[in-house]
Write a protein that holds these residues in place. Structure first.
Motif, mmCIF file in Angstrom:
data_model
loop_
_atom_site.group_PDB
_atom_site.id
_atom_site.type_symbol
_atom_site.label_atom_id
_atom_site.label_comp_id
_atom_site.label_asym_id
_atom_site.label_seq_id
_atom_site.Cartn_x
_atom_site.Cartn_y
_atom_site.Cartn_z
ATOM 1 N N ALA A 171 0.826 -1.129 -0.032
ATOM 2 C CA ALA A 171 0.131 -0.309 -0.183
ATOM 3 C C ALA A 171 0.504 1.371 0.335
ATOM 4 O O ALA A 171 0.735 2.267 -0.409
ATOM 5 N N ALA A 172 2.165 1.416 0.674
ATOM 6 C CA ALA A 172 3.011 2.285 1.368
ATOM 7 C C ALA A 172 3.988 2.392 -0.886
ATOM 8 O O ALA A 172 4.318 3.495 -0.997
ATOM 9 N N ASP A 173 4.219 1.609 -1.254
ATOM 10 C CA ASP A 173 5.147 1.143 -2.317
ATOM 11 C C ASP A 173 3.320 2.631 -3.683
ATOM 12 O O ASP A 173 4.352 2.932 -4.396
ATOM 13 N N ALA A 174 2.477 2.002 -2.982
ATOM 14 C CA ALA A 174 1.286 2.176 -4.074
ATOM 15 C C ALA A 174 0.992 3.864 -3.516
ATOM 16 O O ALA A 174 0.719 4.571 -4.808
ATOM 17 N N LEU A 175 1.610 4.107 -2.163
ATOM 18 C CA LEU A 175 1.094 5.646 -2.999
ATOM 19 C C LEU A 175 1.751 6.559 -2.745
ATOM 20 O O LEU A 175 1.906 7.299 -3.513
ATOM 21 N N ALA A 176 3.059 5.295 -3.209
ATOM 22 C CA ALA A 176 4.127 6.520 -3.579
ATOM 23 C C ALA A 176 4.092 6.539 -5.279
ATOM 24 O O ALA A 176 4.542 7.783 -5.537
ATOM 25 N N ALA A 177 3.912 5.481 -5.827
ATOM 26 C CA ALA A 177 3.371 5.565 -7.218
ATOM 27 C C ALA A 177 2.638 6.749 -7.909
ATOM 28 O O ALA A 177 2.417 7.859 -8.103
ATOM 29 N N ALA A 178 1.279 7.066 -6.672
ATOM 30 C CA ALA A 178 0.793 8.072 -7.190
ATOM 31 C C ALA A 178 1.405 9.448 -6.497
ATOM 32 O O ALA A 178 0.953 10.019 -7.179
ATOM 33 N N VAL A 179 2.250 9.492 -5.641
ATOM 34 C CA VAL A 179 2.602 11.275 -5.408
ATOM 35 C C VAL A 179 3.545 11.026 -6.183
ATOM 36 O O VAL A 179 3.794 12.063 -6.772
ATOM 37 N N CYS A 180 4.104 10.337 -7.045
ATOM 38 C CA CYS A 180 5.544 10.147 -7.895
ATOM 39 C C CYS A 180 4.966 10.860 -9.449
ATOM 40 O O CYS A 180 5.181 11.875 -9.636
ATOM 41 N N HIS A 181 3.823 9.921 -9.888
ATOM 42 C CA HIS A 181 2.831 10.774 -10.686
ATOM 43 C C HIS A 181 2.104 12.219 -10.614
ATOM 44 O O HIS A 181 2.220 13.319 -12.229
ATOM 45 N N ALA A 182 1.837 12.258 -9.369
ATOM 46 C CA ALA A 182 1.239 13.818 -9.150
ATOM 47 C C ALA A 182 2.281 14.689 -9.486
ATOM 48 O O ALA A 182 2.192 16.317 -9.979
ATOM 49 N N GLN A 183 3.834 14.539 -8.763
ATOM 50 C CA GLN A 183 4.909 15.633 -8.871
ATOM 51 C C GLN A 183 4.859 15.826 -10.436
ATOM 52 O O GLN A 183 5.711 16.207 -10.988
ATOM 53 N N MET A 184 5.346 14.647 -11.116
ATOM 54 C CA MET A 184 5.368 14.359 -12.776
ATOM 55 C C MET A 184 4.448 15.231 -13.894
ATOM 56 O O MET A 184 4.930 15.580 -14.321
ATOM 57 N N ALA A 185 2.866 14.999 -13.146
ATOM 58 C CA ALA A 185 2.551 15.730 -13.747
ATOM 59 C C ALA A 185 2.274 17.533 -13.889
ATOM 60 O O ALA A 185 2.112 17.985 -14.371
ATOM 61 N N ARG A 186 2.832 17.930 -12.620
ATOM 62 C CA ARG A 186 3.073 19.951 -11.991
ATOM 63 C C ARG A 186 4.025 19.559 -12.722
ATOM 64 O O ARG A 186 3.917 20.506 -13.406
ATOM 65 N N THR A 187 4.818 18.841 -13.167
ATOM 66 C CA THR A 187 6.236 19.566 -13.511
ATOM 67 C C THR A 187 6.088 18.950 -15.193
ATOM 68 O O THR A 187 6.567 20.335 -15.604
ATOM 69 N N ARG A 188 5.245 18.617 -15.697
ATOM 70 C CA ARG A 188 4.497 18.411 -17.175
ATOM 71 C C ARG A 188 4.207 19.592 -17.240
ATOM 72 O O ARG A 188 4.163 20.805 -18.439
ATOM 73 N N ARG A 189 3.127 20.502 -16.247
ATOM 74 C CA ARG A 189 2.020 21.261 -16.891
ATOM 75 C C ARG A 189 2.935 22.077 -16.902
ATOM 76 O O ARG A 189 3.044 23.760 -17.517
ATOM 77 N N LEU A 190 4.098 22.761 -15.952
ATOM 78 C CA LEU A 190 5.305 23.791 -15.894
ATOM 79 C C LEU A 190 5.800 24.080 -17.417
ATOM 80 O O LEU A 190 5.712 25.423 -17.205
ATOM 81 N N ARG A 191 5.993 22.662 -17.550
ATOM 82 C CA ARG A 191 7.081 23.116 -18.541
ATOM 83 C C ARG A 191 5.858 23.848 -20.088
ATOM 84 O O ARG A 191 6.841 24.341 -20.966
ATOM 85 N N VAL A 192 5.031 22.835 -20.438
ATOM 86 C CA VAL A 192 3.512 23.389 -20.998
ATOM 87 C C VAL A 192 3.692 24.562 -20.796
ATOM 88 O O VAL A 192 3.366 25.415 -21.829
ATOM 89 N N GLU A 193 3.767 25.455 -19.508
ATOM 90 C CA GLU A 193 3.031 26.829 -19.776
ATOM 91 C C GLU A 193 4.442 27.030 -20.001
ATOM 92 O O GLU A 193 4.407 28.544 -20.383
#
Length: 166
Positions: A141-163
């Protein structure tokens, strides 16, 4: 945005559901989908698929963050994890949910700042980032939450790059 993180495994498939609002991350649900070793492989995979489909229906995520295969020493483990990953991918495909795969080292680096963090470090950092008390009951469960945290950070980075490119 709602993100479901998945740590696939035949014995236990960890899951974690996050609500993402800007830089704020809130854990909604987490746990593990367990299968019995006495069950036939096709029954175990069907159970994983059904449970993941239920998560997708319940939470209507914007994305699923799925831990990629880790190529270790035991080929049987790789095969069974790959099959569990396939059951998850099938549920996501049927539900029309986009899946993003992340290598274990990439997830560890995003959460702990170190790509070789151990299970204890991951559990402590996920608990700290999400303010979980008590911490997740299983490392899956901790590893799954970590994967979701990773995606949230990567998605935020992708949005900033686009902006920045506008």
């Amino acid at each position: 945005m709602i993100v479901i993180g998945i740590d696939p495994g035949i014995a236990e498939t960890g899951f974690g559901v996050l609500a993402v609002a800007g830089s704020r991350l809130t854990a909604i649900e987490h746990g593990a989908i367990a299968t019995a070793p006495a069950e036939r492989p096709e029954q175990r995979l069907a159970h994983i698929n059904t449970e993941v489909a239920g998560l997708l229906e319940r939470h209507a995520p914007d994305a699923v963050a799925l831990e990629d295969l880790y190529v270790g020493r035991n080929p049987r483990t790789i095969l069974s994890v790959g099959q569990a990953r396939g059951a998850v991918l099938t549920a996501c495909g049927v539900a029309g949910v986009e899946v993003h795969g992340y290598a274990p080292a990439e997830i560890k680096s995003a959460v702990c700042g170190f790509g070789r963090a151990d299970k204890g470090q991951m559990l402590r950092m996920v608990s700290a980032i999400l303010g979980l008390d008590p911490p997740p009951e299983t490392s899956h469960a901790a590893d799954a939450l970590a994967a979701a945290v990773c995606h949230a950070q990567m998605a935020r980075t992708r949005r900033l790059r686009v902006e920045l490119t506008r």
